[in-house]
Scaffold this active site. Structure first.
Site, PDB file in Angstrom:
ATOM      1  N   HIS A  81       0.869  -1.187   0.000  1.00 31.02           N
ATOM      2  CA  HIS A  81       0.000   0.000   0.000  1.00 31.02           C
ATOM      3  C   HIS A  81       0.899   1.228   0.000  1.00 31.02           C
ATOM      4  O   HIS A  81       1.688   1.445   0.920  1.00 31.02           O
ATOM      5  CB  HIS A  81      -0.920   0.003   1.219  1.00 31.02           C
ATOM      6  N   CYS A  82       0.786   2.015  -1.066  1.00 34.89           N
ATOM      7  CA  CYS A  82       1.700   3.148  -1.265  1.00 34.89           C
ATOM      8  C   CYS A  82       1.053   4.448  -0.785  1.00 34.89           C
ATOM      9  O   CYS A  82       0.038   4.869  -1.345  1.00 34.89           O
ATOM     10  CB  CYS A  82       2.074   3.250  -2.742  1.00 34.89           C
ATOM     11  N   PRO A  83       1.616   5.110   0.217  1.00 34.51           N
ATOM     12  CA  PRO A  83       1.044   6.395   0.669  1.00 34.51           C
ATOM     13  C   PRO A  83       1.259   7.524  -0.342  1.00 34.51           C
ATOM     14  O   PRO A  83       0.514   8.502  -0.329  1.00 34.51           O
ATOM     15  CB  PRO A  83       1.795   6.671   1.976  1.00 34.51           C
TER      16      PRO A  83
END
Length: 307
Positions: free
Chosen positions: A92-94
């Site tokens: 999950h890429c912020p």
């Protein structure tokens, strides 16, 4: 290209497992009533027997998500931020506020590549003015501080993106996700970090597709359906029943524009390991086979031949 790839990475919805991986209501109620782990696993084994699922937990149990109430497909993981199971989840890429998985992993790689080139372009074009700044050749205005800040910002992002992009290129060549790099997938015979690797060339094709003219464009061209993947393992899981071709409904890609071709695990394995022959030729061969062997039906021989 940088903005296009960034846009596609952000707004492409992560793919979730197909409906066939969700537990039927009767089995779901049965699991809720069962307290013993052995009985729960018996129910899950019965459900997973008809699915192309070949990975297990570290203890050898069926991978089951108790939040989404589904049998996890291979390489699928539950994202605690999105609160749903994501096919071939990488992380999950912020930076993009989205899960990077099967549906947008190619876009994420292109986003890193074009970001890298963009920062390199800014650093290279700003270098002459940066040199003039240090030699006091620039006029004494506030613009020289902007030049200094722009150079250092672009150079720092270039260095950080270089390491991240190189790492993901290595993952693509090994056919691993970030999660699989830290924890190897477990098959029937134990963990195997190279279980999904088919060789660098075929690994790259799994992400970018067969047509090289689409590799540099942020359009979906990855191979497969995200639910099943060919492996380099020769042995077949005896608990898994063969998945007949044509039973899985076509999966529509993000936005409904690009259909994901349904490809069972064994069909994908035969197609990729066989040197990339086209599906049309494969289908024609099957038709000729069926005409030449009409009246014979031996599942054991079929499994042995396909293996």
């Amino acid at each position: 290209m940088f903005v296009w790839a960034y846009w596609r990475t952000i707004f492409t919805r992560p793919m979730m497992p197909l409906e066939e991986f969700h537990l039927p209501p009767a089995d779901r109620q049965l699991l809720e009533r069962e307290d013993r782990a052995e009985s729960v696993q018996e129910v899950l084994r019965r459900v997973a027997k008809e699915l192309p699922v070949y990975t297990r937990t570290a203890s050898g149990a069926i991978r089951f998500c108790d939040r989404c109430h589904l049998v996890k497909p291979d390489r699928c993981h539950h994202c605690s931020v999105c609160n749903k199971c994501i096919l071939k989840m990488d992380h999950h890429c912020p930076w993009v506020n989205n899960c990077v998985g099967f549906s947008n992993y190619k876009f994420f790689l292109l986003f890193l590549a074009y970001s890298l080139l963009y920062c390199l372009f800014i650093t290279a074009t700003d270098m002459p003015y940066f040199i003039r700044f240090w030699t006091n050749s620039l006029p004494d205005t506030q613009a020289k501080f902007h030049i200094m800040f722009l150079f250092f910002a672009a150079a720092m992002f270039f260095i950080s993106l270089s390491s991240l992009f190189s790492y993901h290129c290595w993952l693509v060549c090994k056919n691993r996700s970030t999660l699989e790099a830290f924890r190897a997938p477990v098959f029937q015979h134990g963990p195997n970090k190279n279980g999904f690797s088919l060789g660098a060339s075929k690994n790259i094709r799994q992400v970018f597709g067969d047509e090289k003219k689409y590799w540099a464009l942020p359009v979906f061209s990855s191979l497969g359906d995200g639910c099943s993947f060919p492996t380099c393992l020769v042995s077949q899981d005896p608990e898994q029943a063969p998945v007949p071709a044509g039973q899985r409904p076509p999966v529509v890609g993000p936005g409904g524009a690009h259909p994901f071709p349904p490809r069972p695990a064994r069909g994908s394995q035969t197609w990729l390991l066989g040197g990339g022959s086209s599906e049309t030729e494969s289908d024609g061969g099957k038709q000729r086979d069926s005409r030449g062997k009409r009246g014979t039906s031996n599942p054991g021989m079929t499994i042995e031949k396909e293996t």
